[in-house]
Design an enzyme around this catalytic site. Structure first.
Site, short mmCIF file in Angstrom:
data_model
loop_
_atom_site.label_atom_id
_atom_site.label_comp_id
_atom_site.label_asym_id
_atom_site.label_seq_id
_atom_site.Cartn_x
_atom_site.Cartn_y
_atom_site.Cartn_z
N ASN A 105 23.65 42.25 38.60
CA ASN A 105 23.04 41.39 39.61
C ASN A 105 21.73 40.87 39.03
O ASN A 105 20.75 41.59 38.94
CB ASN A 105 22.80 42.21 40.89
N GLU A 109 18.09 43.46 49.66
CA GLU A 109 17.04 42.42 49.63
C GLU A 109 17.39 41.30 50.62
O GLU A 109 16.50 40.71 51.25
CB GLU A 109 16.86 41.89 48.20
N SER A 123 18.58 51.43 40.05
CA SER A 123 18.02 51.94 38.78
C SER A 123 19.06 52.58 37.87
O SER A 123 18.78 53.61 37.23
CB SER A 123 16.85 52.89 39.06
N GLU A 161 23.89 51.58 47.57
CA GLU A 161 22.61 51.34 46.90
C GLU A 161 21.47 51.86 47.77
O GLU A 161 21.00 51.15 48.68
CB GLU A 161 22.40 49.84 46.69
N LYS A 181 19.73 38.65 40.13
CA LYS A 181 18.71 38.28 41.13
C LYS A 181 18.08 36.92 40.76
O LYS A 181 18.75 36.08 40.17
CB LYS A 181 17.68 39.41 41.27
N GLY A 232 15.19 49.01 41.89
CA GLY A 232 14.04 48.44 41.20
C GLY A 232 12.85 49.38 41.07
O GLY A 232 11.75 48.96 40.73
N HIS A 289 23.31 42.64 50.31
CA HIS A 289 22.36 43.34 49.44
C HIS A 289 21.11 43.69 50.26
O HIS A 289 20.71 42.92 51.14
CB HIS A 289 21.99 42.47 48.24
#
Ligand code: PGA
Length: 256
Positions: free
Chosen positions: A10, A99, A215, A169, A12, A175, A97
């Site tokens: 991904n 985010e 991560s 996730e 991003k 991140g 996701h």
């Protein structure tokens, strides 16, 4: 049941057109020959999907979108429809996701509409679920991810559900360089598969691939991917470097 591992990068909101072309070619060179044993995909920003579709035209590396709208077309300024993605040669789309949920207020209901829209044109949906640190510390992890899965899968037949790739996730691991331990991840993956058995049946739950994300790096990929219910990885930061991404795919290969 043996499930084919699936590793998706991904990307991003990173890289310009030149960098994107270079990374696509690099990843294709490194990994196309492994596509028989591992599904490998990349998710560039929407603006580069057309060029990515050309560079990856032989379909050995799968092309994923990071987001999709639920409508087929219409007055939705700035959005991209499932049919548009399909026409670019996109194979998969990441939906829900954390985010998107956090910064763009995506709800379980919206995720469900997007999943149905993606499936209707033959895109494979990668449905992301995961708890925040606060929820984990309050002992609410399984409750949170179960609610998200029930929401995302609402109204899907067993046949439709079996095509979905689920991605666990944990938000606190994305991140941050902080990964769930293989045991922590396996516990949630097992619970998710049990929930899918309850919602559908054992063969359907067995067919659904569940990725871990948060991560994932070359040094921790193998121990995560060796867990019985971890069938792949959704990789952010480490997917922006060809050698690191290749190392993660190799870790999946050694477990395949
Ligand atoms: P990360 O991102 O690997 O950089 O933690 C994972 C993701 O957001 O899918």
């Amino acid at each position: 049941m043996t499930r084919k591992p699936i590793i998706v990068g991904n990307w991003k909101m990173n890289n310009d057109l030149h960098e994107t072309r270079a990374l696509l070619s690099d990843i294709h060179d490194r990994l196309a020959s492994k596509s028989a044993q591992v599904d490998v995909g990349v998710a560039p920003p929407a603006t580069f999907l057309a060029v990515a579709g050309e560079i990856l035209a032989d379909d050995l590396i799968l092309l994923a979108a990071q987001n999709v709208h639920y409508a087929d077309s219409g007055a939705f300024t700035g959005e991209v429809s499932p049919r548009m993605l399909k026409s670019l040669g996109v194979d998969l789309v990441i939906v829900g996701h954390s985010e998107r949920r956090h910064y763009f207020a995506e709800t379980d209901e919206l995720v469900n509409r997007k999943v149905k829209a993606a499936l209707s044109v033959g895109l494979v949906a990668i449905v992301c679920v995961g708890e925040t640190l606060e929820e984990r510390e309050a002992g609410q992890t399984l409750e949170k991810v179960s609610t998200q899965v029930r929401g995302a899968f609402d109204g899907l037949s067993a046949q439709q559900a079996s095509t979905i790739v689920l991605a666990y996730e944990p938000v606190w691991a994305i991140g941050t360089g902080r990964t769930a331990t293989p045991e922590q991840a396996q516990e949630v993956h097992r619970a998710l598969r049990d929930l899918l058995t309850e919602l559908y049946d054992a063969p359907t739950a067995d067919a659904i691939r569940i990725q871990y994300g948060g991560s994932v790096k070359p040094h921790n990929a193998e121990s995560l991917l060796s867990q019985p219910d971890i069938d792949g990885a959704l990789v952010g930061g480490a997917s922006l470097k060809g050698d690191a991404f290749e190392a993660i795919v190799n870790a999946a290969l050694s477990n395949a």
